[in-house]
Write a protein that holds these residues in place. Structure first.
Motif, PDB file in Angstrom:
ATOM      1  N   TYR A 126      -6.366  22.619  14.344  1.00 18.98           N
ATOM      2  CA  TYR A 126      -5.357  22.469  13.309  1.00 18.98           C
ATOM      3  C   TYR A 126      -4.037  22.023  13.953  1.00 18.98           C
ATOM      4  O   TYR A 126      -3.593  22.566  14.971  1.00 18.98           O
ATOM      5  CB  TYR A 126      -5.150  23.802  12.585  1.00 18.98           C
ATOM      6  CG  TYR A 126      -4.084  23.746  11.532  1.00 18.98           C
ATOM      7  CD1 TYR A 126      -4.299  23.096  10.331  1.00 18.98           C
ATOM      8  CD2 TYR A 126      -2.840  24.359  11.751  1.00 18.98           C
ATOM      9  CE1 TYR A 126      -3.323  23.051   9.359  1.00 18.98           C
ATOM     10  CE2 TYR A 126      -1.860  24.311  10.786  1.00 18.98           C
ATOM     11  CZ  TYR A 126      -2.099  23.660   9.588  1.00 18.98           C
ATOM     12  OH  TYR A 126      -1.125  23.611   8.637  1.00 18.98           O
ATOM     13  N   ASN A 127      -3.426  20.992  13.356  1.00 23.70           N
ATOM     14  CA  ASN A 127      -2.175  20.442  13.864  1.00 23.70           C
ATOM     15  C   ASN A 127      -1.029  20.975  13.005  1.00 23.70           C
ATOM     16  O   ASN A 127      -0.922  20.660  11.823  1.00 23.70           O
ATOM     17  CB  ASN A 127      -2.226  18.909  13.824  1.00 23.70           C
ATOM     18  CG  ASN A 127      -1.003  18.287  14.483  1.00 23.70           C
ATOM     19  OD1 ASN A 127      -0.187  18.985  15.104  1.00 23.70           O
ATOM     20  ND2 ASN A 127      -0.884  16.967  14.365  1.00 23.70           N
ATOM     21  N   ASP A 128      -0.152  21.810  13.616  1.00 19.35           N
ATOM     22  CA  ASP A 128       0.968  22.385  12.872  1.00 19.35           C
ATOM     23  C   ASP A 128       2.015  21.357  12.487  1.00 19.35           C
ATOM     24  O   ASP A 128       2.760  21.545  11.520  1.00 19.35           O
ATOM     25  CB  ASP A 128       1.624  23.497  13.702  1.00 19.35           C
ATOM     26  CG  ASP A 128       0.680  24.671  13.903  1.00 19.35           C
ATOM     27  OD1 ASP A 128      -0.194  24.874  13.050  1.00 19.35           O
ATOM     28  OD2 ASP A 128       0.826  25.370  14.930  1.00 19.35           O
ATOM     29  N   ASP A 129       2.123  20.254  13.260  1.00 19.83           N
ATOM     30  CA  ASP A 129       3.161  19.250  13.009  1.00 19.83           C
ATOM     31  C   ASP A 129       2.749  18.222  11.957  1.00 19.83           C
ATOM     32  O   ASP A 129       3.569  17.390  11.562  1.00 19.83           O
ATOM     33  CB  ASP A 129       3.505  18.525  14.309  1.00 19.83           C
ATOM     34  CG  ASP A 129       4.075  19.476  15.358  1.00 19.83           C
ATOM     35  OD1 ASP A 129       4.684  20.490  14.945  1.00 19.83           O
ATOM     36  OD2 ASP A 129       3.902  19.215  16.566  1.00 19.83           O
ATOM     37  N   ALA A 130       1.497  18.232  11.527  1.00 18.81           N
ATOM     38  CA  ALA A 130       1.038  17.241  10.553  1.00 18.81           C
ATOM     39  C   ALA A 130       1.603  17.559   9.173  1.00 18.81           C
ATOM     40  O   ALA A 130       1.896  18.716   8.840  1.00 18.81           O
ATOM     41  CB  ALA A 130      -0.492  17.230  10.502  1.00 18.81           C
ATOM     42  N   ASP A 131       1.769  16.501   8.376  1.00 18.62           N
ATOM     43  CA  ASP A 131       2.293  16.666   7.016  1.00 18.62           C
ATOM     44  C   ASP A 131       1.266  17.378   6.142  1.00 18.62           C
ATOM     45  O   ASP A 131       0.067  17.085   6.198  1.00 18.62           O
ATOM     46  CB  ASP A 131       2.631  15.311   6.407  1.00 18.62           C
ATOM     47  CG  ASP A 131       3.768  14.626   7.151  1.00 18.62           C
ATOM     48  OD1 ASP A 131       4.563  15.350   7.775  1.00 18.62           O
ATOM     49  OD2 ASP A 131       3.827  13.381   7.123  1.00 18.62           O
TER      50      ASP A 131
END
Length: 233
Positions: free
Chosen positions: A192-197
């Motif tokens: 999971y990418n926390d910085d993704a929209d």
């Protein structure tokens, strides 16, 4: 006086009565056949209703029960004659049937799937042990070397005395490399990418948005940029 011959009507009446009797006989036969057909149809309907009310696997269960009864009777006969049932059973099996059953066993998948870590570890152990081929020369050499300690008891102290051979180390290295290569091909869940929209409301919507972006992203990239800058009309 002139004698006039008298014509009798008896033959005509006899013929008519015979025809009537023949028609009555045919009618009785048809009536009997109709009743017989009605009776058979009723019996078939009753039997069909019974079959529909039975479980779906009733035929297989019935065949299995009949086979078990036959086996029990065969075992009793062999016991009365003082014979071994398994031996008699093998004598009755043809070579073609034995070969077909052996092929059928090989086609079966022994892996029932993941049910627990203990079962998975056991299957892995069995798979690895099947690949090991016994080295009888090394076995006899170690047997002579260790003597009585080759079969250790509670009083034996042989911990740390075994030195693996170079071939065994290479074999273990090859097996570990194969396991690493196999694991690298597994499909893993993406991190999971926390910085993704965040443009979704749930997991299903996220998958739909990714699919839409993959097919239509190049067509809607400019519209998306205008909406983000606030310059869209």
């Amino acid at each position: 006086a002139v004698s006039v011959p008298v014509i009798s009507d008896e033959p005509a009446e006899t013929t008519a009565s015979q025809k009537r009797e023949e028609r009555l006989r045919k009618f009785r036969e048809l009536h009997f056949k109709r009743n017989e057909a009605r009776k058979l149809n009723h019996q078939e309907v009753v039997e069909e209703d019974k079959r529909l009310k039975l479980p779906s696997n009733w035929e297989a269960k019935k065949a299995r029960l009949e086979y078990e009864l036959m086996v029990d009777a065969k075992k009793k006969e062999c016991a009365e004659r003082g014979e071994d049932y398994e031996r008699v059973k093998l004598l009755e099996i043809s070579a073609e049937d034995a070969e077909r059953w052996e092929k059928k066993k090989k086609k079966k998948n022994p892996d029932p799937g993941f049910s627990g870590y203990a079962e998975a570890q056991l299957r892995q152990y069995q798979r690895l042990t099947k690949q090991i081929k016994p080295d009888m020369e090394s076995y006899e050499r170690q047997r002579e070397e260790y003597g009585e300690d080759f079969h250790p008891t509670s009083n034996s102290l042989i911990h740390g005395t075994h030195v693996p051979s170079k071939e065994a180390i290479n074999r273990m290295q090859e097996d570990v490399e194969k396991q690493i290569e196999k694991r690298s091909k597994y499909s893993r869940r993406r991190a999971y990418n926390d910085d993704a929209d965040i443009d979704y409301i749930n997991e299903r919507n996220a998958k739909f948005n990714k699919k839409a972006e993959r097919f239509y992203g190049k067509y809607t990239a400019e519209i998306k940029q205008n909406l983000e800058r606030g310059t869209a009309v």
